[in-house]
Structure formats: C-alpha cells, structure tokens
Write a protein that holds these residues in place. Sequence first.
Motif, PDB file in Angstrom:
ATOM      1  N   VAL A 156       0.844  -1.198   0.000  1.00 46.88           N
ATOM      2  CA  VAL A 156       0.000   0.000   0.000  1.00 46.88           C
ATOM      3  C   VAL A 156       0.882   1.252   0.000  1.00 46.88           C
ATOM      4  O   VAL A 156       0.628   2.210  -0.742  1.00 46.88           O
ATOM      5  CB  VAL A 156      -0.946   0.000   1.220  1.00 46.88           C
ATOM      6  CG1 VAL A 156      -1.647   1.355   1.361  1.00 46.88           C
ATOM      7  CG2 VAL A 156      -1.981  -1.117   1.093  1.00 46.88           C
ATOM      8  N   ALA A 157       1.925   1.252   0.832  1.00 44.26           N
ATOM      9  CA  ALA A 157       2.827   2.399   0.906  1.00 44.26           C
ATOM     10  C   ALA A 157       3.519   2.646  -0.435  1.00 44.26           C
ATOM     11  O   ALA A 157       3.656   3.796  -0.880  1.00 44.26           O
ATOM     12  CB  ALA A 157       3.861   2.176   2.001  1.00 44.26           C
ATOM     13  N   GLU A 158       3.936   1.572  -1.082  1.00 46.09           N
ATOM     14  CA  GLU A 158       4.588   1.721  -2.389  1.00 46.09           C
ATOM     15  C   GLU A 158       3.615   2.287  -3.415  1.00 46.09           C
ATOM     16  O   GLU A 158       3.976   3.157  -4.212  1.00 46.09           O
ATOM     17  CB  GLU A 158       5.115   0.366  -2.856  1.00 46.09           C
ATOM     18  CG  GLU A 158       5.876   0.436  -4.165  1.00 46.09           C
ATOM     19  CD  GLU A 158       6.477  -0.894  -4.567  1.00 46.09           C
ATOM     20  OE1 GLU A 158       7.083  -0.958  -5.656  1.00 46.09           O
ATOM     21  OE2 GLU A 158       6.342  -1.868  -3.796  1.00 46.09           O
ATOM     22  N   ARG A 159       2.377   1.815  -3.365  1.00 52.46           N
ATOM     23  CA  ARG A 159       1.374   2.286  -4.317  1.00 52.46           C
ATOM     24  C   ARG A 159       1.117   3.790  -4.130  1.00 52.46           C
ATOM     25  O   ARG A 159       0.922   4.518  -5.104  1.00 52.46           O
ATOM     26  CB  ARG A 159       0.077   1.502  -4.103  1.00 52.46           C
ATOM     27  CG  ARG A 159      -1.006   1.739  -5.125  1.00 52.46           C
ATOM     28  CD  ARG A 159      -0.859   0.853  -6.348  1.00 52.46           C
ATOM     29  NE  ARG A 159      -1.021  -0.561  -6.077  1.00 52.46           N
ATOM     30  CZ  ARG A 159      -2.174  -1.221  -6.056  1.00 52.46           C
ATOM     31  NH1 ARG A 159      -3.308  -0.562  -6.290  1.00 52.46           N
ATOM     32  NH2 ARG A 159      -2.209  -2.510  -5.824  1.00 52.46           N
ATOM     33  N   LEU A 160       1.090   4.233  -2.873  1.00 59.00           N
ATOM     34  CA  LEU A 160       0.759   5.630  -2.575  1.00 59.00           C
ATOM     35  C   LEU A 160       1.975   6.552  -2.547  1.00 59.00           C
ATOM     36  O   LEU A 160       1.822   7.780  -2.518  1.00 59.00           O
ATOM     37  CB  LEU A 160       0.048   5.715  -1.220  1.00 59.00           C
ATOM     38  CG  LEU A 160      -1.304   5.014  -1.105  1.00 59.00           C
ATOM     39  CD1 LEU A 160      -1.807   5.074   0.331  1.00 59.00           C
ATOM     40  CD2 LEU A 160      -2.319   5.633  -2.050  1.00 59.00           C
ATOM     41  N   GLY A 161       3.170   5.976  -2.487  1.00 52.99           N
ATOM     42  CA  GLY A 161       4.367   6.791  -2.314  1.00 52.99           C
ATOM     43  C   GLY A 161       4.517   7.276  -0.882  1.00 52.99           C
ATOM     44  O   GLY A 161       5.115   8.331  -0.635  1.00 52.99           O
ATOM     45  N   PHE A 162       3.975   6.511   0.087  1.00 59.05           N
ATOM     46  CA  PHE A 162       4.034   6.857   1.510  1.00 59.05           C
ATOM     47  C   PHE A 162       5.149   6.061   2.199  1.00 59.05           C
ATOM     48  O   PHE A 162       5.627   5.050   1.674  1.00 59.05           O
ATOM     49  CB  PHE A 162       2.711   6.524   2.204  1.00 59.05           C
ATOM     50  CG  PHE A 162       1.558   7.435   1.876  1.00 59.05           C
ATOM     51  CD1 PHE A 162       1.673   8.451   0.934  1.00 59.05           C
ATOM     52  CD2 PHE A 162       0.335   7.263   2.514  1.00 59.05           C
ATOM     53  CE1 PHE A 162       0.595   9.282   0.647  1.00 59.05           C
ATOM     54  CE2 PHE A 162      -0.741   8.085   2.230  1.00 59.05           C
ATOM     55  CZ  PHE A 162      -0.620   9.097   1.302  1.00 59.05           C
ATOM     56  N   GLU A 163       5.511   6.507   3.392  1.00 58.21           N
ATOM     57  CA  GLU A 163       6.407   5.729   4.249  1.00 58.21           C
ATOM     58  C   GLU A 163       5.628   4.590   4.904  1.00 58.21           C
ATOM     59  O   GLU A 163       4.448   4.729   5.206  1.00 58.21           O
ATOM     60  CB  GLU A 163       7.009   6.626   5.334  1.00 58.21           C
ATOM     61  CG  GLU A 163       7.975   5.883   6.265  1.00 58.21           C
ATOM     62  CD  GLU A 163       8.450   6.718   7.430  1.00 58.21           C
ATOM     63  OE1 GLU A 163       9.223   6.194   8.245  1.00 58.21           O
ATOM     64  OE2 GLU A 163       8.034   7.895   7.532  1.00 58.21           O
ATOM     65  N   LEU A 204      -5.301  -7.755  -2.092  1.00 57.78           N
ATOM     66  CA  LEU A 204      -5.492  -7.192  -0.752  1.00 57.78           C
ATOM     67  C   LEU A 204      -5.156  -5.704  -0.733  1.00 57.78           C
ATOM     68  O   LEU A 204      -5.825  -4.921  -0.059  1.00 57.78           O
ATOM     69  CB  LEU A 204      -4.616  -7.946   0.258  1.00 57.78           C
ATOM     70  CG  LEU A 204      -5.069  -9.365   0.579  1.00 57.78           C
ATOM     71  CD1 LEU A 204      -3.997 -10.101   1.374  1.00 57.78           C
ATOM     72  CD2 LEU A 204      -6.383  -9.344   1.362  1.00 57.78           C
ATOM     73  N   THR A 205      -4.131  -5.323  -1.472  1.00 56.15           N
ATOM     74  CA  THR A 205      -3.778  -3.898  -1.574  1.00 56.15           C
ATOM     75  C   THR A 205      -4.937  -3.111  -2.166  1.00 56.15           C
ATOM     76  O   THR A 205      -5.306  -2.043  -1.646  1.00 56.15           O
ATOM     77  CB  THR A 205      -2.516  -3.731  -2.429  1.00 56.15           C
ATOM     78  OG1 THR A 205      -1.439  -4.451  -1.826  1.00 56.15           O
ATOM     79  CG2 THR A 205      -2.134  -2.264  -2.559  1.00 56.15           C
ATOM     80  N   ASP A 206      -5.525  -3.623  -3.228  1.00 54.71           N
ATOM     81  CA  ASP A 206      -6.681  -2.961  -3.833  1.00 54.71           C
ATOM     82  C   ASP A 206      -7.831  -2.837  -2.845  1.00 54.71           C
ATOM     83  O   ASP A 206      -8.496  -1.796  -2.761  1.00 54.71           O
ATOM     84  CB  ASP A 206      -7.159  -3.744  -5.064  1.00 54.71           C
ATOM     85  CG  ASP A 206      -6.196  -3.636  -6.248  1.00 54.71           C
ATOM     86  OD1 ASP A 206      -5.378  -2.699  -6.262  1.00 54.71           O
ATOM     87  OD2 ASP A 206      -6.284  -4.498  -7.135  1.00 54.71           O
ATOM     88  N   ALA A 207      -8.083  -3.914  -2.077  1.00 56.84           N
ATOM     89  CA  ALA A 207      -9.195  -3.916  -1.122  1.00 56.84           C
ATOM     90  C   ALA A 207      -8.966  -2.923   0.009  1.00 56.84           C
ATOM     91  O   ALA A 207      -9.890  -2.210   0.433  1.00 56.84           O
ATOM     92  CB  ALA A 207      -9.395  -5.326  -0.560  1.00 56.84           C
ATOM     93  N   VAL A 208      -7.736  -2.857   0.498  1.00 58.75           N
ATOM     94  CA  VAL A 208      -7.413  -1.904   1.569  1.00 58.75           C
ATOM     95  C   VAL A 208      -7.544  -0.472   1.063  1.00 58.75           C
ATOM     96  O   VAL A 208      -8.121   0.399   1.738  1.00 58.75           O
ATOM     97  CB  VAL A 208      -5.992  -2.165   2.114  1.00 58.75           C
ATOM     98  CG1 VAL A 208      -5.525  -0.999   2.998  1.00 58.75           C
ATOM     99  CG2 VAL A 208      -5.957  -3.458   2.910  1.00 58.75           C
ATOM    100  N   LEU A 209      -7.038  -0.200  -0.127  1.00 59.62           N
ATOM    101  CA  LEU A 209      -7.123   1.150  -0.687  1.00 59.62           C
ATOM    102  C   LEU A 209      -8.570   1.557  -0.941  1.00 59.62           C
ATOM    103  O   LEU A 209      -8.951   2.717  -0.700  1.00 59.62           O
ATOM    104  CB  LEU A 209      -6.317   1.231  -1.978  1.00 59.62           C
ATOM    105  CG  LEU A 209      -4.798   1.217  -1.798  1.00 59.62           C
ATOM    106  CD1 LEU A 209      -4.106   1.060  -3.146  1.00 59.62           C
ATOM    107  CD2 LEU A 209      -4.327   2.479  -1.094  1.00 59.62           C
ATOM    108  N   ALA A 210      -9.394   0.621  -1.398  1.00 56.92           N
ATOM    109  CA  ALA A 210     -10.808   0.932  -1.627  1.00 56.92           C
ATOM    110  C   ALA A 210     -11.509   1.241  -0.317  1.00 56.92           C
ATOM    111  O   ALA A 210     -12.305   2.185  -0.229  1.00 56.92           O
ATOM    112  CB  ALA A 210     -11.489  -0.249  -2.331  1.00 56.92           C
TER     113      ALA A 210
END
Length: 204
Positions: free
Chosen positions: A24-31, A188-194
Amino acid sequence: MRDVRVVLIGGTSNTGKSTVAEAVAERLGFEHRSTDGLARHPGRPWRTPEQEVPPHVAEHYGTLTTDELIASVLAHYERLWPRIEELITDRAEDGSPGLVLEGSALWPERVARLTAPRTAAVWLTADDTVVRDRVRAAGRYAEATEGERFLMDRFLARTERYQALMVDAVEVLGLARVDVGGRTVAELTDAVLAAAAAQARPGR
C-alpha cells in the motif's frame, strides 16, 4: 485517496499486515512503519536462523495462561498508544509525508476515537487455520521439540483470542475489515485502498 495522509492497518499476528502495508505504501508513495518498531512485546517464541528464543520470551509464553497473555499484550498496547497517537496526529497535518502504519497495537476502540484528519483505518483478518499454518511454518513446527511446540501453541492461543476480541470490536464499531482469504497481495492492496478511500474519518 487524494485527501488521506495516514493509512492504518490493524490485525492480529501473521495476517500479512507488514506485506500488505508495504505494498500500500509503495502504491501511494508513503512511508511504511510498524508499531512494533516503537516497542515490541515481547517477541515471537520460536527460533530463527539468526536468533534463539530469549529466556524472557520463553518464560512469558511458557508460564502465563491465555487470559494472562491477552491481558499482558493489551496492557502493553495501552501504554504504547500515546506514542502511536502522536505519530498519527503529526503525519495527518498538512505538508507532512504520507504514512502507512501497521500493527496489532492499533486497537479498534482507540483508533475510532482519533480526531486526526485525513486518516483511514482497515483491519486485516484471517481464518484461524491460516494463522496457525503460517505460525507453524515460520517456527518449523514439524521439526521442533515438544517444548518449542508448546511455546508456539501458547502464542497461537493468544493470537486467536486476540483476533476474536478484535473482530468483535471492529464489528460493534462498524469499522472496515478485509479478510485475507485466498487473495493475492495485489488484491489485498486494492481492497485496503478501496476501504480507505471510502472513509471520511478513522474506520468510516
């Protein structure tokens, strides 16, 4: 997700929080950070190639009942919460770098009381058999001694009880939950982001 600056991912041990949080962090560019990095309690009771089980960890799981193990970890998370809340609040401010924070210490009732803006929260859950298989694989249960298996079994008993209590709290509060099931990390990344994108405040 344009307005969300902090994504919280809770859940019991071995549900894949770290792996999903990193994605998720990689997808968003977050730490990406873990609450374990703030203060660990007290560690997993099985050997790794790098380290034996410390005596205090073996004593902890070897002598306490499941109720006592739960009380101990919940007390630890309560003591840790002010540091977690401060971190979340700081990162939710305008101009702060985005953060994905994961960990079992993200107890639903405390997260639900957060007033930090631009913060979303999701809890990962897994069937007890999934958690059991992952713990036993990590601890090489089939090759372990009787004493080592006992410690892993005590850890599992605490983990399963913790998840049951956590799920009850999540459902009572109407918070967001994603079951890992047979999903890939990408799914799971998609589900968490949604789930996070749908929230106007923690868990909603």
